[in-house]
Design an enzyme around this catalytic site. Structure first.
Site, PDB file in Angstrom:
ATOM      1  N   GLU A 148       0.805  -1.226   0.000  1.00  0.00           N
ATOM      2  CA  GLU A 148       0.000   0.000   0.000  1.00  0.00           C
ATOM      3  C   GLU A 148       0.843   1.282   0.000  1.00  0.00           C
ATOM      4  OE1 GLU A 148      -2.883  -0.219   3.158  1.00  0.00           O
ATOM      5  OE2 GLU A 148      -3.734  -2.095   2.436  1.00  0.00           O
ATOM      6  N   GLU A 151      -5.287  -8.679   0.861  1.00  0.00           N
ATOM      7  CA  GLU A 151      -5.944  -8.304   2.122  1.00  0.00           C
ATOM      8  C   GLU A 151      -7.424  -8.101   1.865  1.00  0.00           C
ATOM      9  OE1 GLU A 151      -4.421  -4.952   4.363  1.00  0.00           O
ATOM     10  OE2 GLU A 151      -2.342  -5.562   4.000  1.00  0.00           O
TER      11      GLU A 151
HETATM   12  O1  IFM Z   1      -4.109  -3.151   9.224  1.00  0.00           O
HETATM   13  C1  IFM Z   1      -4.056  -2.601   7.940  1.00  0.00           C
HETATM   14  C2  IFM Z   1      -2.921  -3.187   7.153  1.00  0.00           C
HETATM   15  O2  IFM Z   1      -1.700  -3.002   7.785  1.00  0.00           O
HETATM   16  C3  IFM Z   1      -2.843  -2.556   5.789  1.00  0.00           C
HETATM   17  N1  IFM Z   1      -4.122  -2.579   5.128  1.00  0.00           N
HETATM   18  C4  IFM Z   1      -5.272  -2.152   5.846  1.00  0.00           C
HETATM   19  C5  IFM Z   1      -5.338  -2.848   7.196  1.00  0.00           C
HETATM   20  C6  IFM Z   1      -6.578  -2.373   7.979  1.00  0.00           C
HETATM   21  O3  IFM Z   1      -6.525  -1.001   8.204  1.00  0.00           O
END
Ligand code: IFM
Length: 443
Positions: free
Chosen positions: A165, A350
């Site tokens: 990210e 994710e």
């Molecule tokens: O916890 C985070 C993760 O580190 C990166 N993506 C979003 C998640 C939730 O906010």
């Protein structure tokens, strides 16, 4: 009706070093930007820090047993740069690498494929002191660090993700200041994106030089943006935000350079872009990682609702504890959008939700809201596969409740509950459900 996933589909869960490891000053690990940020009063809720986190650094064997019990076929974790190269560049700390070496061996013995992220936000503070991602040198240092990790783990790790990210590091870290290093309106957001993407390309080259045949990718948080109304200003605002979040990253990675329309709209002078950078950034990708949580409604800030034509679009009322709307259809939209770039393989790296987890029955947290969130998103993923999207795996975020950045330990995304006082792990009902999904290879 069971909706089956393709044979060989990888079922995983993810974590990140600063969010779970703890052991912040053990075995030669140096300070990261998040260690520093957590110590600035008021920056992290309740003054929480990642000093101990889930103590995964010491409890990784138990955590692998939990993964085995779930039936996971893959585990995504990140390597802490300050553990491996404490001075940011230069000497490698073998003791830091030992931890990941043992973890990888333990996973492989358990039949779990390691997916290694090289940078999930814990930049060595000493590099931040030299300008962090605002300066080009950090991209070079990242490539050196990537090579060091590869030379130790590359004989066993077949799946790499360079960055997690990069939008968040640039936007929340250098514009809104909610994340480390906490800079507000620094005017460097797009320079920070560029240097991260450059670092990605250089690291990808280093990984490939180490062991040909490993799969190299990056994890991006991508979101559809829906205009609040059909007013031209709302439509433009939504298109601009979506472009800056999605195309600004995908186009250069896919060899198309930064999009002309966004370059013009952003006014970014691009003075940090040197000749050849775009070729490095376009180093071929074997896989694209999609982190998907929500779809956002965007309106032009200068318009009032009474100036807008109807219908007005509202986010759906169902929200998670992060205040994020529950919008599974956006996952399908992002998967199809990625398919348009013709990436060879896509992973959902994710996807998950924070909920208060207050309902207990027989000692188990009955997190029906999380189960339903995951199920609806997986149904979208299955539909996309049916449409021909090359989706190869799914990683629930997250294996266990952990340090949720500026919100500290107040938000729980885990399949497994962690009592942060005792470190006791207790699988939630969503974990049992996920185990069944994995066992059936389907919904
Ligand atoms: O916890 C985070 C993760 O580190 C990166 N993506 C979003 C998640 C939730 O906010």
């Amino acid at each position: 009706m069971t909706r089956r996933f393709p044979d060989g589909f990888l079922w995983g869960a993810g974590t990140a070093s600063y969010q779970v490891e703890g052991a912040a000053s053990e075995d030669g690990r140096s300070e990261s930007v998040w260690d520093r940020f957590c110590r600035i009063p008021g920056r992290v809720l309740n003054g929480d820090t990642g000093d101990v986190a889930c103590d995964h650094y010491h409890r990784w064997r138990d955590d692998i047993r939990i993964m085995q019990d779930l039936g996971l076929s893959a585990y995504r974790f990140s390597v802490a740069w300050p553990r491996v190269v404490p001075q940011g560049r230069g000497p490698v700390n073998e003791a830091g690498l030992d931890f990941y070496d043992r973890l990888v061996d333990g996973l492989l013995e358990a039949g779990i494929e390691p997916f290694v992220t090289l940078f999930h936000w814990d930049l060595p503070q000493c590099l931040e002191d030299e300008g962090g991602w605002r300066v080009r040198g950090t991209a070079h240092a990242f490539a050196e660090y990537a090579a060091a990790v590869e030379s130790r783990l590359g004989d066993r790790v077949r799946h790499w993700l360079t960055l997690n990210e990069p939008w968040v590091v640039a936007h929340l870290g250098h514009r809104t200041g909610q994340h480390a290093p906490g800079l507000v309106n620094s005017g460097t957001e797009l320079d920070v994106v560029h240097h991260q993407l450059l670092g990605h390309g250089m690291a990808a080259q280093a990984l490939r030089a180490g062991h040909a045949g490993s799969e190299i990718g990056i994890a991006l948080n991508l979101e559809p943006k829906v205009a609040r109304s059909d007013h031209p200003l709302d439509l433009d605002a939504a298109a601009l935000e979506e472009g800056l979040m999605n195309r600004w990253f995908l186009d250069p990675l896919a060899g198309l350079g930064y999009p002309d329309d966004l370059l013009a709209a952003s006014g970014w002078p691009a003075s940090v872009v040197a000749g050849g950078d775009l070729d490095v950034i376009a180093e071929p990708l074997d896989a694209m990682g999609l982190n998907y949580y929500r779809t956002e409604v965007v309106g032009h800030p200068g318009l009032r609702d009474c100036d807008r034509p109807s219908p007005l679009r509202d986010p759906p009322p169902e929200i998670t504890e992060m205040g994020w709307p529950v919008t599974p259809s956006g996952l399908g939209a992002m998967l199809r959008m990625l398919d348009g770039y013709e990436f060879e393989a896509i992973y959902i790296t994710e996807n998950g939700a924070a909920f208060p987890d207050t309902h207990r029955d027989g000692g188990m947290i009955q997190d029906e809201d999380r189960r339903s969130y995951l199920e609806r998103h997986l149904a979208e993923a299955a539909r996309a596969i049916g449409d021909g999207v090359p989706l190869r795996g799914y990683f629930a975020w997250t294996l266990m409740d952990n340090f949720e950045w500026a919100l500290g330990y107040s938000r729980r995304f885990g399949l497994v509950h962690v009592d942060h006082a005792t470190q006791q792990r207790t699988p939630k009902a969503s974990a049992s459900w996920y185990r069944d999904v994995i066992a059936r290879n389907g919904l």
